[in-house]
Scaffold this active site. Sequence first.
Site, PDB file in Angstrom:
ATOM      1  N   LYS A  54      78.796  51.421   6.432  1.00  0.00           N
ATOM      2  CA  LYS A  54      78.489  50.958   5.236  1.00  0.00           C
ATOM      3  C   LYS A  54      77.195  50.490   5.205  1.00  0.00           C
ATOM      4  O   LYS A  54      76.166  51.044   4.265  1.00  0.00           O
ATOM      5  CB  LYS A  54      79.518  49.760   4.615  1.00  0.00           C
ATOM      6  CG  LYS A  54      80.945  49.867   4.568  1.00  0.00           C
ATOM      7  CD  LYS A  54      81.855  48.930   4.616  1.00  0.00           C
ATOM      8  CE  LYS A  54      83.237  49.485   4.450  1.00  0.00           C
ATOM      9  NZ  LYS A  54      84.218  48.399   4.930  1.00  0.00           N
ATOM     10  N   GLN A  98      84.835  42.050   5.863  1.00  0.00           N
ATOM     11  CA  GLN A  98      85.358  43.317   6.469  1.00  0.00           C
ATOM     12  C   GLN A  98      86.859  42.539   7.041  1.00  0.00           C
ATOM     13  O   GLN A  98      86.764  41.609   7.669  1.00  0.00           O
ATOM     14  CB  GLN A  98      84.779  43.823   7.846  1.00  0.00           C
ATOM     15  CG  GLN A  98      85.360  44.899   8.526  1.00  0.00           C
ATOM     16  CD  GLN A  98      85.530  46.072   7.690  1.00  0.00           C
ATOM     17  OE1 GLN A  98      84.543  46.453   6.847  1.00  0.00           O
ATOM     18  NE2 GLN A  98      86.585  46.640   7.600  1.00  0.00           N
ATOM     19  N   ASP A 121      84.657  45.245  -3.555  1.00  0.00           N
ATOM     20  CA  ASP A 121      86.039  45.837  -2.923  1.00  0.00           C
ATOM     21  C   ASP A 121      87.448  45.958  -3.864  1.00  0.00           C
ATOM     22  O   ASP A 121      88.360  46.305  -3.771  1.00  0.00           O
ATOM     23  CB  ASP A 121      86.565  45.259  -1.690  1.00  0.00           C
ATOM     24  CG  ASP A 121      86.114  45.808  -0.379  1.00  0.00           C
ATOM     25  OD1 ASP A 121      86.049  46.921  -0.279  1.00  0.00           O
ATOM     26  OD2 ASP A 121      86.312  45.084   0.752  1.00  0.00           O
TER      27      ASP A 121
END
Length: 293
Positions: A54, A98, A121
């Site tokens: 990322k 994460q 997300d």
Amino acid sequence: MAAQLIKGTEISKQIREEITKEIQKLKEKHGIIPGLATILLGEDPGSKVYVGQKEKACNKLGIYSERTDLPSETSQEDLLALVEKLNNNPKIHGILVQLPLPKHIDASNVIYAIDPDKDVDCFHPVNVGKLMIGTGRFLPCTPHGIVELLRRSDITTDGKHVVVVGRSNIVGKPVMNLMLQPPPGGNATVTLCHTGTKDLAAFTKMADILIVAVGRPKTITADMVKEGVVVIDVGVNRIGKTPEGKAILAGDVDFDAVQEKASAITPVPGGVGPMTITMLMKNTVEAVKALCN
Ligand code: NAP
């Protein structure tokens, strides 16, 4: 006849070129550089790879990236304080924690603490709700990637029977939602299967488009699909190592056999995988665009 290969790597490249232009425009017109913050707790090798990818994608596209690596024993209180700090940081437009998080941390509490306008997300319940009623600014990355794979391969979902295997909050449920939205959404008839489904093959055989996200190799075999089906294989399974020690990946679908019957199919790797991070980058840019409107 062998199926058309839906090449995620190429489609992802196309979208990244579009994103680069959008970033340039935002810089020129509004003087804003999109910013993404990533938080990683602990030493899980898979998570480290994902966060690294990322960060790399941000650097390539010109997105400001701020990465915080914390020890796995970090307290929930400290993690929430960091999220709050990032919520209030004007240089940051997207926040990604994460997953999975260590067991002593309640992941829901952390997700709920992210400002929904920075929830790139699309895990916050506000964004999940908006997705369901079709008003979401952010679309969840992997499901959105699937929509783009189909759209850019000229495969319509309109009026089709889409069968989804797997009901996770990250893939199965949100992709079901995207597929059943009225036009200009997926406008498909959707069936969602899971481990409670009796006679899985009876449903997968009915699919015009089959989306599989279960995390088990060869869950879908050739006798479970009809001729001409379009197959989207989300699964990423490590099935061995090359002599050089590199992981050998396989999807959830018996690719070699199923491609003989399918009209189109995604490979693993190189199908859905490259799309997920690309759509995360897109969401970060969308977060900035919303500020500029
Ligand atoms: P998950 O949270 O483990 O969910 C798996 C789902 O599959 C569950 O709903 C489970 O049903 C269902 N399932 C498992 N075995 C089944 C079977 N034999 N028949 C029917 N349903 C079955 O997994 P996930 O996060 O959605 O991920 C799935 C796969 O996609 C994994 O390999 C993951 O690595 C991969 N993935 C890839 C990307 C990407 O960017 N390429 C992104 C996300 C995930 P129950 O609910 O009944 O247990």
